[in-house]
Design an enzyme around this catalytic site. Sequence first.
Site, PDB file in Angstrom:
ATOM      1  CG  HIS A 414      -1.894   1.155   1.213  1.00 30.12           C
ATOM      2  ND1 HIS A 414      -2.069   2.006   2.265  1.00 30.12           N
ATOM      3  CD2 HIS A 414      -2.717   1.600   0.232  1.00 30.12           C
ATOM      4  CE1 HIS A 414      -2.977   2.916   1.953  1.00 30.12           C
ATOM      5  NE2 HIS A 414      -3.384   2.703   0.724  1.00 30.12           N
ATOM      6  CD  GLU A 416      -3.452   7.835   0.777  1.00 26.60           C
ATOM      7  OE1 GLU A 416      -4.369   7.040   0.638  1.00 26.60           O
ATOM      8  OE2 GLU A 416      -3.364   8.891   0.095  1.00 26.60           O
ATOM      9  CG  HIS A 484      -8.253   3.518  -3.805  1.00 29.96           C
ATOM     10  ND1 HIS A 484      -9.249   3.319  -2.878  1.00 29.96           N
ATOM     11  CD2 HIS A 484      -8.080   2.320  -4.430  1.00 29.96           C
ATOM     12  CE1 HIS A 484      -9.645   2.063  -2.926  1.00 29.96           C
ATOM     13  NE2 HIS A 484      -8.955   1.425  -3.859  1.00 29.96           N
ATOM     14  CD  GLU A 485      -8.336   8.049  -2.520  1.00 30.19           C
ATOM     15  OE1 GLU A 485      -7.153   7.680  -2.590  1.00 30.19           O
ATOM     16  OE2 GLU A 485      -9.209   7.410  -1.923  1.00 30.19           O
ATOM     17  CD  GLU A 503     -11.855   4.936  -3.737  1.00 32.46           C
ATOM     18  OE1 GLU A 503     -12.439   4.624  -2.701  1.00 32.46           O
ATOM     19  OE2 GLU A 503     -11.005   5.844  -3.787  1.00 32.46           O
ATOM     20  CD  GLU A 509     -13.204   4.587   0.697  1.00 33.02           C
ATOM     21  OE1 GLU A 509     -12.319   3.744   0.833  1.00 33.02           O
ATOM     22  OE2 GLU A 509     -12.980   5.745   0.309  1.00 33.02           O
TER      23      GLU A 509
END
Length: 715
Positions: A414, A416, A484-485, A503, A509
């Site tokens: 992951h 982020e 994501h995002e 995503e 979520e």
Amino acid sequence: MPAKFISTCFLIVTLMPVMLAQKATSINVQMNNVQLVFTLDEKGTPQYAVNYRGVPVIKKSSLGLQLSDVSLDNNFEIKGIDSTVYDTNWKPVLGEVSEVRDHHKELTIHLKQTNAGGKLMNIIFRVFEDGVGFRYDFPKQQDLKYFVVTDEHTQFNFAGDHKAFWIPGDYDTNEYPYTHSRLSAIDNRKLVETSTDIAVRVAPDPYAVQTPLMLTTDNGLYINIHEAALVNYPAMQLHVNQKTFSLSSRLVPDPVGNKAYLHAPCATPWRTIIISNKATDILASKMILNLNEPSKLDNTDWIKPMKFIGVWWEMQTGKGSWNYSDASDNVDANGKLVPNGKHSANTANVKRYIDFAAANGIKGVLVEGWNYGWEDWFGNWKEKTFDFVKPYPDFDVEALQQYAASKNVNIIMHNETSGGATDYERQLDTAYRFMNRFGYVAVKTGYVGKIIPRGEHHDGQWMIDHYIRVAQKAADHKVMVDMHETVRPTGLNRTYPNWIANEAGRGNEYNAFSIGSSPDHETILPFTRCMGGPMDYTPGIFKLRGYVPGAPQRQMHSTLAKQLALYVTLYSPLQMAADLPENYAEHMDAFQFIKDVAADWQDTKIIEAEPGEYITIARKEKGSANWFAGAITGENSRKALLPLDFLDNGAKYVATIYRDAANADWKNNPGAYVIEKFLVDEKTRLSLSLANGGGAAVSILPASASDLKALKKYR
Ligand code: NOJ
Ligand code: CA
């Protein structure tokens, strides 16, 4: 040269240019029900219109761009026209079908401005059986080499005040609930006034919406507007004129207000218009994938579909934390972080997830919150937040990798970034080398919050290219990536098949940390967000109420059976089983469907669909005789009809039906489900009762001799 190149001569038959006036010219291209009409008007402005079975879908609409120093809206003349028919087949690495047909007529209009400078611009149309794609193309030329696009003036003039499923034209996020209204009622300010949803905020242009935009007309048509192959250009949004129902392109700006920096020869992304009188055809369309370039990767053997669980929902629901310590300055006498006692990504907890995955044939375990930086990740105050190779003291990278490998499980990395794209780029080499060194095969990235470089947007040109740089870097290291995002996808998973999911929309979520999504949300997503590519939606929540400590009223807007159906109705080669192992342990009979369901498909049948209402889909697993079906409904209960005429003739199968119990409904009794097994064949017609906010999932596997003896025929 395409494999089945048909002809260059259809122009002679179907493209007879019609001289309207001295300068004006009109050209028609017909592909079954779809007709494109190109016109150059008296002022030399390029225009197009689209009809479906003779009914106007896009009325005459102008095309053009504004550059920093010149307008490319008019003063054009036609210097030449090329036309070709293509009919080819190609095989996606991962997909909803194993082979895609690309059948279209391509029309290139070579334009030259008649004023000083004589700029060259081509408009390339591709007309398919289910719609039209077009792009602006800039050939190599003396007077237009490096240039700045300040606006794009593509119009979509609709024939009426259609109903739309829309989200506001936010430059940074797609994580909105959809609003269903007439075009004339689109106004982001009203939405902000009336909504209590945490995602809803003021968008720069109150009348702008994002694509994919799904429209339905009063005369029974379904129209989808989006774009394909978004590369080196900002995302397109649509500004709605509420009186004329004319939509025009709005590009996401950079920090100084410019939209795109280009270097000829180059082309813009394709603008796409998908049309049918059947909603099912919209979901079956392969137009957006067909408009993307073939794979840039030669060897794709390492790219595999994957189901995974994750150290994730416990943080989303507040039981655990991503951060190891409560604050970055909460340190002991030795300068070491003081643990907060609820850090989820600790070695023992991760082992628990690996054990569950290994015991249930799930290949991946995502672990979030394993690396330094989470103490003050939110808000992006500093240029550098995360360290992508430095694990927290309670996360033993080496031991966990060995443990996972010994159980034939992959830990999913992951990364982020909290929007710190520049810092991520600085660390890319190190981060991906780290993944290779420790055997990570996939990474989930994320861009929560404001972007650095400051002033850039998630959907602007700089970030569009950043995502592609990351996908390419991941490919160089044979790592699959789930972002994501990001900007919403535009079919680039064809070109970068290791970019297996995104995503870029409102995932499950939101049912953890907000008022959640209404029961119709998942019936809208396939017609909107998912038109451009697979979504990491994170389905499979089995504990449907009371999962947020201290918030007993928080609940899923879905029954348990619907959570299973989503594995089929929401296509993705990367599918999370998002709930906690302890919640699955209570329903292992239902978890069997998640164990069995495939994530990569030979064939897909869209059985019935209506945006906002219901979807029923059946899919055949790639390289197998197994079929899986999912049926979901929005707020209203209904009967889904599923004729199994796609099964092999004469063969007998066992259908295991996971359905809502008779007394189930999403609000008061979401967890009531029934599992039944029957013998079925190609003559069977399943009738599935779906509760309000409910669903049904069906696995259809070849019957064994003992099944034939033990089970009853479906009636
Ligand atoms: C938002 C993502 O959608 C979610 O999946 C992730 O857990 C958090 N960001 C933290 O990275
Ligand atoms: Ca998100």
